[in-house]
Design an enzyme around this catalytic site. Structure first.
Site, PDB file in Angstrom:
ATOM      1  N   ARG A   1       1.957  -7.399   0.199  1.00  9.28           N
ATOM      2  CA  ARG A   1       1.015  -7.326  -0.915  1.00  9.28           C
ATOM      3  C   ARG A   1       1.181  -8.562  -1.800  1.00  9.28           C
ATOM      4  O   ARG A   1       2.270  -9.133  -1.887  1.00  9.28           O
ATOM      5  CB  ARG A   1       1.240  -6.061  -1.736  1.00  9.28           C
ATOM      6  CG  ARG A   1       1.032  -4.774  -0.946  1.00  9.28           C
ATOM      7  CD  ARG A   1       1.385  -3.558  -1.785  1.00  9.28           C
ATOM      8  NE  ARG A   1       1.203  -2.322  -1.015  1.00  9.28           N
ATOM      9  CZ  ARG A   1       2.127  -1.789  -0.225  1.00  9.28           C
ATOM     10  NH1 ARG A   1       3.312  -2.382  -0.100  1.00  9.28           N
ATOM     11  NH2 ARG A   1       1.894  -0.674   0.445  1.00  9.28           N
TER      12      ARG A   1
ATOM     13  N   HIS B   1       4.265   1.339   5.873  1.00  2.15           N
ATOM     14  CA  HIS B   1       3.538   2.600   5.707  1.00  2.15           C
ATOM     15  C   HIS B   1       4.470   3.768   6.002  1.00  2.15           C
ATOM     16  O   HIS B   1       5.152   3.785   7.028  1.00  2.15           O
ATOM     17  CB  HIS B   1       2.343   2.665   6.657  1.00  2.15           C
ATOM     18  CG  HIS B   1       1.218   1.757   6.253  1.00  2.15           C
ATOM     19  ND1 HIS B   1       0.248   1.339   7.137  1.00  2.15           N
ATOM     20  CD2 HIS B   1       0.906   1.184   5.063  1.00  2.15           C
ATOM     21  CE1 HIS B   1      -0.604   0.555   6.504  1.00  2.15           C
ATOM     22  NE2 HIS B   1      -0.226   0.452   5.241  1.00  2.15           N
TER      23      HIS B   1
ATOM     24  N   ARG C   1      -3.720  -8.816   3.311  1.00  2.00           N
ATOM     25  CA  ARG C   1      -2.911  -7.815   4.026  1.00  2.00           C
ATOM     26  C   ARG C   1      -3.709  -7.216   5.175  1.00  2.00           C
ATOM     27  O   ARG C   1      -3.194  -7.042   6.287  1.00  2.00           O
ATOM     28  CB  ARG C   1      -2.483  -6.733   3.034  1.00  2.00           C
ATOM     29  CG  ARG C   1      -1.585  -5.632   3.581  1.00  2.00           C
ATOM     30  CD  ARG C   1      -1.060  -4.826   2.402  1.00  2.00           C
ATOM     31  NE  ARG C   1      -0.471  -3.548   2.759  1.00  2.00           N
ATOM     32  CZ  ARG C   1       0.804  -3.370   3.101  1.00  2.00           C
ATOM     33  NH1 ARG C   1       1.613  -4.405   3.180  1.00  2.00           N
ATOM     34  NH2 ARG C   1       1.277  -2.168   3.369  1.00  2.00           N
TER      35      ARG C   1
ATOM     36  N   LYS D   1       5.667  -0.858  -2.935  1.00  2.00           N
ATOM     37  CA  LYS D   1       4.915   0.287  -3.453  1.00  2.00           C
ATOM     38  C   LYS D   1       5.624   1.594  -3.135  1.00  2.00           C
ATOM     39  O   LYS D   1       5.637   2.526  -3.942  1.00  2.00           O
ATOM     40  CB  LYS D   1       3.513   0.280  -2.847  1.00  2.00           C
ATOM     41  CG  LYS D   1       2.577   1.335  -3.402  1.00  2.00           C
ATOM     42  CD  LYS D   1       1.205   1.187  -2.787  1.00  2.00           C
ATOM     43  CE  LYS D   1       0.234   2.234  -3.320  1.00  2.00           C
ATOM     44  NZ  LYS D   1      -1.117   2.099  -2.701  1.00  2.00           N
TER      45      LYS D   1
END
Length: 342
Positions: free
Chosen positions: A198, A303, A280, A221
């Site tokens: 990111r 993820h 991304r 994140k």
């Protein structure tokens, strides 16, 4: 009135737990029976906790949010921002007391905000944050009832098409960023394209995160650290950049505006909300188009669920290629051809 005559009967009409508690109505043949029943009900209220009316919880919603922050949210990376969001929502709902805060009240607030132009995505985030706060308060022993938002469904969001840059667009963008006055924007964009990171993760990159040909992203994140190898050319550029423009342990300074201007100069149109994030998506899309493994991509992007990564699976050269070979029409053709063989 507790006991009164009703025709030739005696009526007991009481709320032994007080106003708002359960009401009892029953008739008896004699006044003595009615008084005995009334006395028994009063005893039950005094001696049996479940007969007691529930006490009101007069804590304000804002108090509960601050309680969550003090005991849990303050330790989260985005805790301050989450508390500000939740306090703003509580204020917009009139800061109700805990026993007046309900799913209906939040649903009305949500509908009003949607009509004011707030996106469904933002409202879903507020819903998720507030629901999680009540869950945490329950775990901490500060909330004993059901979660007020536990059964409320979030808005269903239609997924936007993930926009990625073609090879020609990447070339045009990098040429445009070379012209920027900001000395950081070009290299930040290149690292995003090389790692799938990111923009904020690269912009905050520090010297201690680059070692042995690997860039380690720590302030992610998900809160989990991930490491992505890069070629020697990127490592050399980072080293040279730090010598010329670095400050302390930091490689870069703010460069988002310079990136937006570079995109405009390059004549590239990106969907709303996908400005720097398009880099991304571009990494992930080209990774799959070049034959990359979906599980490897999941680890690179960080993820937590493979479902998120599967959005890029259709770009793989052999994605669902069995459809060409195993569909019933193809099988029918095969059987017809076999029937003509002599």
């Amino acid at each position: 009135m507790a006991i009164k005559r009703s025709g030739n009967k005696w009526l007991v009409d009481v709320q032994p737990g007080g106003r708002g508690a359960r009401r009892f109505r029953k008739t008896f043949d004699t006044q003595a029976e009615a008084k005995a029943y009334d006395s028994w009900l009063s005893t039950q209220v005094r001696t049996t906790p479940e007969w007691q009316p529930a006490k009101r919880d007069l804590r304000k919603l804002s108090e509960l949010i601050k309680l969550w922050f003090n005991h849990h949210g303050s330790g989260l990376r985005s805790g301050d921002d989450t508390m500000r969001r939740l306090l703003a929502a509580a204020n917009a709902m009139g800061d109700p007391t805990a026993d007046r805060f309900s799913v209906d009240l939040f649903a009305q607030y949500r509908t009003k905000r949607l009509a004011e132009g707030v996106s469904a995505n933002n409202l879903n985030r507020e819903h998720a944050y507030l629901r999680a706060a009540f869950n945490e308060l329950a775990r901490l022993g500060h909330w004993s009832k059901e979660n007020p938002l536990g059964k409320l469904r979030q808005f269903k969001i239609q997924e936007n098409e993930l926009s990625f840059l073609t090879t020609d667009q990447i070339r045009s963008l990098l040429e445009s960023l070379e012209e920027a006055r900001n000395p950081h924007v070009l290299l930040i964009a290149k690292i995003c394209l090389a790692t799938g990171a990111r923009w904020s993760e690269v912009e905050s990159l520090r010297v201690s995160q680059v070692r042995g040909g690997i860039i380690q992203f720590a302030r992610t994140k998900s809160g989990k650290t991930r490491a992505v190898p890069v070629d020697e050319e990127i490592i050399t550029e980072l080293s040279n950049h730090h010598e010329r423009f670095g400050k302390g342990d930091s490689f870069f300074e703010y460069a988002w505006s310079a990136f937006r201007e570079g995109v405009e100069r390059a004549g590239i149109t990106l969907p709303d909300g996908q400005m720097t994030h398009a880099l991304r998506h571009t990494f992930a899309s080209h990774f799959m188009m070049n034959g990359g493994n979906i599980l490897t991509l999941q680890r690179i992007l960080g993820h937590q669920s493979l479902i998120m990564t599967m959005r890029y699976a259709h770009l793989s050269p052999d994605h669902l290629s069995e459809a060409r070979r195993l569909n019933p029409l193809n099988a029918l053709r095969g059987s017809s051809n076999a029937g003509t063989v002599k």
